[in-house]
Each structure stands twice: as structure tokens, then as C-alpha cells.
Design an enzyme around this catalytic site. Sequence first.
Site, PDB file in Angstrom:
ATOM      1  N   ASP A   1      28.746  19.163 -11.794  1.00 42.88           N
ATOM      2  CA  ASP A   1      29.375  17.855 -11.911  1.00 42.88           C
ATOM      3  C   ASP A   1      30.498  17.694 -10.881  1.00 42.88           C
ATOM      4  OD1 ASP A   1      30.113  15.340 -13.448  1.00 42.88           O
ATOM      5  OD2 ASP A   1      31.977  16.476 -13.585  1.00 42.88           O
TER       6      ASP A   1
ATOM      7  N   GLU B   1      25.984  16.867  -7.879  1.00 43.99           N
ATOM      8  CA  GLU B   1      26.321  15.465  -8.059  1.00 43.99           C
ATOM      9  C   GLU B   1      27.297  15.081  -6.947  1.00 43.99           C
ATOM     10  OE1 GLU B   1      28.263  12.398 -11.325  1.00 43.99           O
ATOM     11  OE2 GLU B   1      29.256  14.245 -10.750  1.00 43.99           O
TER      12      GLU B   1
END
Length: 785
Positions: A418, A474
Site C-alpha cells: 500500500d 500501489e
Amino acid sequence: SPPAAAPARASTGVNIAPPGGFPKAGGSAVSADGSSAGPKRISKDFVPTTPNRTNTRPIFGSEIKPIDEPADRFANFQYPPITTDGMGICMFDGTLNQHRPHLQYRWEKYCGLRNAIDANEGGLEKFSRGYEVMGFTRDATGITYREWAPAAKSACLFGDFNGWSTGATGVWMTKNDFGVFEVFMPNNPDGSMAIPHGTRVKIHLELEGQDPVDKIPAWIKMAVQAPDEIPFNGIYYDPPPEEIYQFKYARPKSPDEVRVYEAHVGMSSIEPKINSYVEFADEVIPRIASLGYNTVQLMAIQEHAYYASFGYHVTNFFAVSSRCGTPDELKYLIDTAHSYGLTVLMDIVHSHASSNSLDGINLFDGTNGQYFHDGPQGYHWMWDSRCFNYGNYEVVRFLLSNLRYWMEEFKFDGFRFDGVTSMMYSHHGLQMTFTGDYGEYFGMATDVDAMVYLMLANDMLHTLYEGHAITIAEDVSGMPALARPVSEGGVGFDYRLQMAIADKWVEVLSEWGDDYNWNMFDLVHCLENRRWGEKCISYAESHDQALVGDKTTAFWLMDKEMYDHMSTLTPDHPVVTRGIAIHKMIRQLTCCLGGEGYLNFMGNEFGHPEWIDFPRGDRTDISTGKFIPGNGNSYLLCRRRFDLVDMDHLRYKYMNAFDASMHDIASRFKYLCSDHQYTSLKSDEDKMIVVERGDCVFVFNFHPVNSYTDYRIGLKHGGNWRLVLSSDNPEFGGYSNLWTCNCPPIGSQEDQFNGRPASMMVYAPSRSVSVYAPVEAVKSQLGWT
């Protein structure tokens, strides 16, 4: 035979994996009479079957094996030396030569840290096993506890086991030259452990010039918030042998093309409650397998004190989220997924940490700069969180060991990292518009230490778990070489998320207006616009679009009409009819054209109504003093209504059935991992798009009213072709005008058309997608004759 159903949940909640043998994966598709002559004939009023442990087979093509991972398999492992100059990416992308000094500096820092770890720690394999040394460890004689807190003067371990004493009878620790406190607690005279399993523990730290602080150990394996209490407590988790879950199934081989089902365990129940790992394993994993996804990505696994953070404000990095159960129950979930051949990824948060200093590692030893950057670089003002200092040796140990812990102890098969954009730049990507200029990626704003950490992480995972580990980044910035191998000088991810596609679909549905205004060229450009040689995962929508304040694709398309017109017992409504048709087309176009992998958030495959709203109370914004109303701490909109898709009279079943068939075709023809992709037609006048991917040809007709008979499309080769998927099938809510069951093979003409060497005539119904494949491939992959 399918995996055996799990027995009733034991009181301990562990050792509940399916007994029985190792099932074989599902075979070829068969028709209604049991033959393999052609596609199944399914009517519009079909009754859905609720997937469960007894009626769901492993995913197509999977090979289910018993686990074979001896604890000592790395005992004699020799980490391979660095053998390249790290400049292979400059040969791959010549433009990078303009930034060769920056890349050379990055490579030298990577090599320097690798060499230091080899010299001082015995190599990366041993270095990344910090969880076997730090925190609580136990042998036959007692428990050892170690904690890194360099700025603390003294430390005392206390908890239920000693009546929370920090006085003369407290368990005071000794500190070494590296800032690590340590204490050994021998077994009690009766042989029992000095700290009973399941009891509360904390560390009391005395600081220079500050009041003492009581902290949850940084390497704690479990933290629990007691009912009616605000703070969490560390839990000494060391269950007896009979309560430790024993894995039964081997990790699956990493799929050639990942099709990811993004899931949140807590909100996966059809009831307004927090779901458990066990319930997810028994009730949701079969649904994922039956849909044909080959990968499940689990969100919010690391402990986070604030439930509504979606798991992104981590407080305890080595602890499983206790709201959903125990570590051993999470192991059962992962093993159950492996029993179906599913790869299990963890949504890992190493980009930042919660600023919560009561429950987390912020200000652990009283300083801002222990785990994080001191000063503005260490604070993410938009997320109100702390940013790691990746140049700190012990922080690198902590984070790499965190990855190994989840891989070794829980058998995860990789990670979706993330917030990689935030990691890679000192500005964290905030108030920054990336234009694609390479100078934006390789300059003073780049956090080279973060890049080196990501290179180490990817190199470690792909070396130690070769062929059984997937990493996804990401990143919204478009960092070049992010998904190229570390040996070339790349960052080493397998995939990057193609985040612009979901934003484009929101733009289309919210701004483009009338269907006649849809620009086929713009759509195709967005879907094809990615770096060559770096694999991407496309998605029409993820969890971001499902949150309150945004809208899912289905809600953009059908909005309030979903409340009154989703029943097949009422006449078709034009808004719902259009919405279901375009919902199917959006997902197939995104899947076949947007990348080398595909992702969907839990429930969106069937057009889940409404949005996600975590339980929250009324509050006052500290900075503005503005009153912000809550939702009465309700879980009503923090769940997934899978029951809607199981009802035979609701139209949700059509979108669900199409999603399953879309994945069935993808799994059999494996077009996502094919090197061949070509868009032969983009017509704004006809609202038509024709895409070749692998052996398949995808025909999209976005026109709101025009259906085309004898519409000529280009082909990469001649021969006979067959319809293998049509969104107009009745079981997908279509009208049977183009039905796989009654569409005969189509002959082609070897005449050039639209720049292709062959062509054929097809029927393209309005608002439909149809997929064709050569008859030889159809026979080998589907068994149709």
C-alpha cells in the site's frame, strides 16, 4: 471431489481445517446433459446455488498438494551474490540513460546495504528472521523478551503475570550497546510458563526528561481491545500444542495471470456485524473459488485500533486484527483458500504507521525519530500518520522481518504494498501532478532509502519463495522500472496497479452524460496507456470507489432505481436494463484491455448496492471545531449482501453469473498473460471496439440502440471461430439474440481488413460484449465439439 466441509467450530477456534484428502481441480465445462459437446443451456429464471464447502470445487487448473515446508528448509541456504551492474533497465528503456547517475547511486546504496547485511547478519535470509529474536521467544527453559528502544533509560516488562508491578518486584530488563533491552524469565517451579498464554502484557519505559510511558511491545503477536475500553492491550500469545493450527495444503504456484478478489474479512458477513476468519473461510472463500478468481487479497489483517481506517492505520505490525479472531484462525482461513488452489495476498502497510502513540509504535521510546523520520518528512499530513525512516538499519530489519513473519508463520503468498507513491518521494505525492517527465522520478524529491528498501523486500521475497510469491505496487506516479527485476536495477515488483482506469470510469459515468457522447478512442487510450514490459493489474473499481462519499459502478449506472427495480417479478426498467448491460461491458473491457491482471472488490462483481460506511459516532473536528455527525455506530452499511445474489428473483444474479463466466474464459484461454494484444477497431460513429488478446477476439458494441448484423471485424488469422462468451446470454440478463448455445462456428475470409490479415462477419447486439476464439482452441480449452 470438493474439499470436505469443516466440522462445527471448536471451542478453541483452531484445528478446524477440512479433514479428508486433497481434491482435484475442476475439469472441462460440460453441457446440460453431461456431455462436453457445447456450452450449458441456462435459462433467465435459473436458481442460483449458494457456494459452500461441499459443493465448490478447486479453481480450474489448480494442483492441490499437501504442504511440504520443513521448518529447517533454509538451514543451509546460501543467498545468491549480486552478479549484475544494475544498469539493465537502461538497456530496456534508453531514456533512463539520462538519469544513469541517479540510478547508479541507487544501485550502489542497494549493494552496500546487501553487503553490510551479509557481513554483519549472515545474509538477508537470517536478517529477515528478526521475529525469531525480537519480542517474545520461548524455549524449553523459559521466555526471553527483547525490545529495541534506544532512547529509553530503563525498561520493565509487566502485566497480568506479575500484578502489573514496576517496582522492586518488576521484571526489569538490561540494555545492550545497540539499544536493545532484554530479559529472560525461567519457567515456574512447576514447569509452567512465567507468562500464561492469553494474558495481558506491556513494557514500561523510563525516559530522559519525560514521564514514563507504557507501551504494547512493538513485535507483539496479538493485541486486544477489551469491551468498553479505549486502549488496546498486548496479549502474550503462545497457545498449547493442541490449539496450534497445523497447515495441510501447499502454497499454490504463482499464477501466470492474477485475477484478484479484494476482500475485507470484517465486513464480509451478510449480517450487520464484524465477520470472523473462520466464517470468511467457510462462507466467502467458496464464493471466490466458484467465481473463478485465482487470487484473494486480504485487507486490514495487521492490527489497527481504528476500524474505519480500512486497516491502513496500523498500530501493531506483527499482530493479526483481533476483531476477526486469533492468529490460528487466520491460518485456517489461508489454508482453506489453498485447498481451493487460491493464492492469498496480504494488503501490507509499510508506507506509514498510525500516529496513535497509545496503542502503536509512534513515540515508542519517547522520540519522534526511532522508527520514523524526525521532522516534517516523518509526518503525512493528509493521512495523519507517521512515515518510516527507511535509511535506519533497525527499521529495515523490522519491516523485512514483518514480511517474513507473514510468509512463514501464516503462509501468505505475497503482498500488495500500500501507498508506494508516498514511500518513494519525500513529498509523498501530495499536491504533485505527475506528467511522465522522467525528472519527476529521479531527483532530490526521491527517497532513495525507500527505493532501496523496496528492492531488498522484492529481492528477498522472490529469492526465498521463488515461483510462490507475488508483489504488487500501489503507485499513482508511474515510476519507471517499478515492475522490472532487481537484477536489472528495477524495484522488483511483479505488478503495479493501473489506478487511472477506475478514475476514468468514474469520469465517464459522472461527466460524459448521454451514451452517444462516449468517446471510444479516449476509453481505449486510457486502458492501453501503460509502460511496456511492466505488468499492470487493471480494475474498474476497488474498495476506494465503494466507500461512503463515492459510488460503485453499479450505483453510478442505476442509482436509486436499484431499490425498486432489481426484481425479475417486475417489468424491466430502462435504467436497470442499461445499467446491467454496461456493468458487464465495463468489467470485460477493463479485464481484456487494461493490463496483465485484474482486480475486483468484494461484492462489486454483482453490483452491490449502496456504499460502505463504517460504524462511527458523532465527533467534533479538532482543527475546525465543526460537528461531524456519525451513523449511530451502525454496521448496517458495513457488510456485504451476498444473500442478494443467492435470490432467484433478483437481477444481481445476472451480473454475478457473467463475472464467473468472464473468469472461466480468462482462466482457460489465459489471454491476460499473452504477449498478443491489438485493438483493431475504435469507432465513435458505431460505438464499437474490437480487441484481440491472446487467442480471443472481444467485440464491444456500446451503441444504445443500434445492433449490427453482418458486421465485419478483423482477425489475426483465418479459420473457423466460435462464440465462447456473450453478455446477451439469458443467464446474464440478456435477450438471447446472441447466445452461445445456438451460435454456430463462423467461417472467416483471409482478406485484409482494418489492418488485419483476415476477417469475419458477426452479429453485435446493442450494449453487448461477445468473445470469439478459434474452434481448435475452443475444443482444447472448453471441450466443445
